[in-house]
Design an enzyme around this catalytic site. Sequence first.
Site, short mmCIF file in Angstrom:
data_model
loop_
_atom_site.label_atom_id
_atom_site.label_comp_id
_atom_site.label_asym_id
_atom_site.label_seq_id
_atom_site.Cartn_x
_atom_site.Cartn_y
_atom_site.Cartn_z
N LYS A 94 0.86 -1.18 0.00
CA LYS A 94 0.00 0.00 0.00
C LYS A 94 0.89 1.23 0.00
CE LYS A 94 -4.51 0.99 0.58
NZ LYS A 94 -5.72 0.26 0.17
N GLY A 192 -25.02 3.33 4.27
CA GLY A 192 -24.13 3.95 3.29
C GLY A 192 -24.52 3.59 1.87
P1 NAD Z 1 -18.25 6.07 -0.83
O1 NAD Z 1 -17.48 7.15 -0.18
O2 NAD Z 1 -18.66 6.21 -2.26
O3 NAD Z 1 -19.60 5.78 0.00
C1 NAD Z 1 -19.70 5.83 1.38
C2 NAD Z 1 -21.11 6.33 1.69
O4 NAD Z 1 -21.31 6.25 3.09
C3 NAD Z 1 -21.35 7.78 1.26
O5 NAD Z 1 -22.54 7.88 0.53
C4 NAD Z 1 -21.44 8.52 2.60
O6 NAD Z 1 -22.31 9.65 2.56
C5 NAD Z 1 -21.99 7.43 3.49
N1 NAD Z 1 -21.76 7.64 4.93
C6 NAD Z 1 -20.69 8.19 5.55
N2 NAD Z 1 -20.87 8.18 6.88
C7 NAD Z 1 -22.07 7.61 7.10
C8 NAD Z 1 -22.82 7.30 8.26
N3 NAD Z 1 -22.37 7.60 9.48
N4 NAD Z 1 -24.01 6.68 8.13
C9 NAD Z 1 -24.50 6.37 6.90
N5 NAD Z 1 -23.84 6.66 5.76
C10 NAD Z 1 -22.64 7.26 5.86
O7 NAD Z 1 -17.41 4.74 -0.61
P2 NAD Z 1 -17.55 3.36 -1.39
O8 NAD Z 1 -16.55 3.32 -2.48
O9 NAD Z 1 -18.97 3.07 -1.67
O10 NAD Z 1 -17.03 2.36 -0.26
C11 NAD Z 1 -17.84 2.02 0.86
C12 NAD Z 1 -17.04 1.18 1.83
O11 NAD Z 1 -16.59 0.00 1.17
C13 NAD Z 1 -15.77 1.86 2.37
O12 NAD Z 1 -15.54 1.42 3.69
C14 NAD Z 1 -14.69 1.33 1.45
O13 NAD Z 1 -13.42 1.35 2.09
C15 NAD Z 1 -15.17 -0.08 1.23
N6 NAD Z 1 -14.68 -0.67 -0.02
C16 NAD Z 1 -14.93 -0.08 -1.21
C17 NAD Z 1 -14.47 -0.66 -2.38
C18 NAD Z 1 -14.76 -0.04 -3.73
O14 NAD Z 1 -14.56 -0.72 -4.74
N7 NAD Z 1 -15.26 1.18 -3.81
C19 NAD Z 1 -13.71 -1.85 -2.32
C20 NAD Z 1 -13.48 -2.45 -1.08
C21 NAD Z 1 -13.97 -1.84 0.07
#
Ligand code: NAD
Length: 361
Positions: A94, A192
């Site tokens: 990373k 989320g």
């Molecule tokens: P993102 O930032 O697009 O979405 C996160 C969402 O959560 C946002 O809409 C935000 O407004 C909402 N949020 C934040 N705090 C909140 C709360 N307290 N209550 C309810 N909603 C809340 O992120 P993402 O890409 O959708 O990723 C989501 C999770 O999955 C993260 O933890 C990320 O690390 C993990 N993840 C994502 C991927 C990927 O491909 N994008 C891959 C592996 C893991």
Amino acid sequence: MNAPVAREKLAVSELSVFDHPEFKNHEQVIFGHDAASGLRTIIAVHDTRLGPALGGCRMWAYKNDAQALTDALRLSRGMTYKNSLAGLDLGGGKAVIIADPRTGKTDAMLAAFGRQVDRLAGTYITAEDVGISSKDMEIVAGETRYARGTKATGLGDPSPYTALGVFIGLKAAVAHYFGSDDLTGRIVAIQGLGHVGMYLAEDLHNAGARLVVADIHTPSVERAVSEFGARSVDPKTIHTVEADVFAPCALGAGLNDGTIPELGAPVVAGAANNQLAEERRHGEELKKRGILYAPDYAINAGGVISIALAQPGTGDAKVRDKVVAIGQTLTHIFERAAALDLPTQTVADQIAEERLALATR
Ligand code: NAD
């Protein structure tokens, strides 16, 4: 000119590397600097027994170098486990860049980062993470062939593949707990509705599930209500909703001393990284309460699989097959955890470690 991050000065002795609690046998830790662009980066290569270390690059306004180092080491080791469990021939690494992604990011800095990655000659392969977009990665990729996650190197945005893996993994968890993977009428509480959560909501809706949703971003909630007939609740209470599955798809550490006793669903299966505030203790706590937990790095590996296996111009069939296999991996974890009377997170770690132990350099 980029805005410098407000930095806390540390005594030199405070930045230990080899004695760092998160060091955990890292193979290489590289501190990179570029005076012209102001780049400060730490690239952590944890383990390359299975292959080159693949893991994203995070840009964050770390308060000091120690905080950046801790994050790089912790995330890099996490990638070793995620890539191993996903069956990828890739190790874990990373990178972090110390800068505020909203005010401090410049093309020159991203290009300088690309040159740092290139110097490692393929030991580390980078991709996007928090604070770094696919567009940013294109600038990085202009300086090195060891960058992924762009349209030119593969399938672009990994989120749809992460969501597909979570959907398949959630079905595997439902099958294990309830005896059938049919989602018709099952209630899923999604925390989320971002890149992953919204795709997941759509898949679940199409499979006949009833959705309860929460997000701090109101337009996303409105969309899920109007398009998927979801019921919305206060983000503070989403984990307490009486449901069949709770799907954390927001931030990490959502399963903690405060929320675990209040959980309203017997199954937890969602995309968020680092869901357990304390891995061992909270994994055991969930088990004690009879809650089936789909280990985060097992169920959310779809994105890294898409980044690792995609080849430009070859379609996504190979990627989808490997993402769908997340269901079998989870079923294996659930069955072994039940047989050995262990938390599912512990079993996921064991399986990842067994594959690493078999790897020859
Ligand atoms: P993102 O930032 O697009 O979405 C996160 C969402 O959560 C946002 O809409 C935000 O407004 C909402 N949020 C934040 N705090 C909140 C709360 N307290 N209550 C309810 N909603 C809340 O992120 P993402 O890409 O959708 O990723 C989501 C999770 O999955 C993260 O933890 C990320 O690390 C993990 N993840 C994502 C991927 C990927 O491909 N994008 C891959 C592996 C893991």
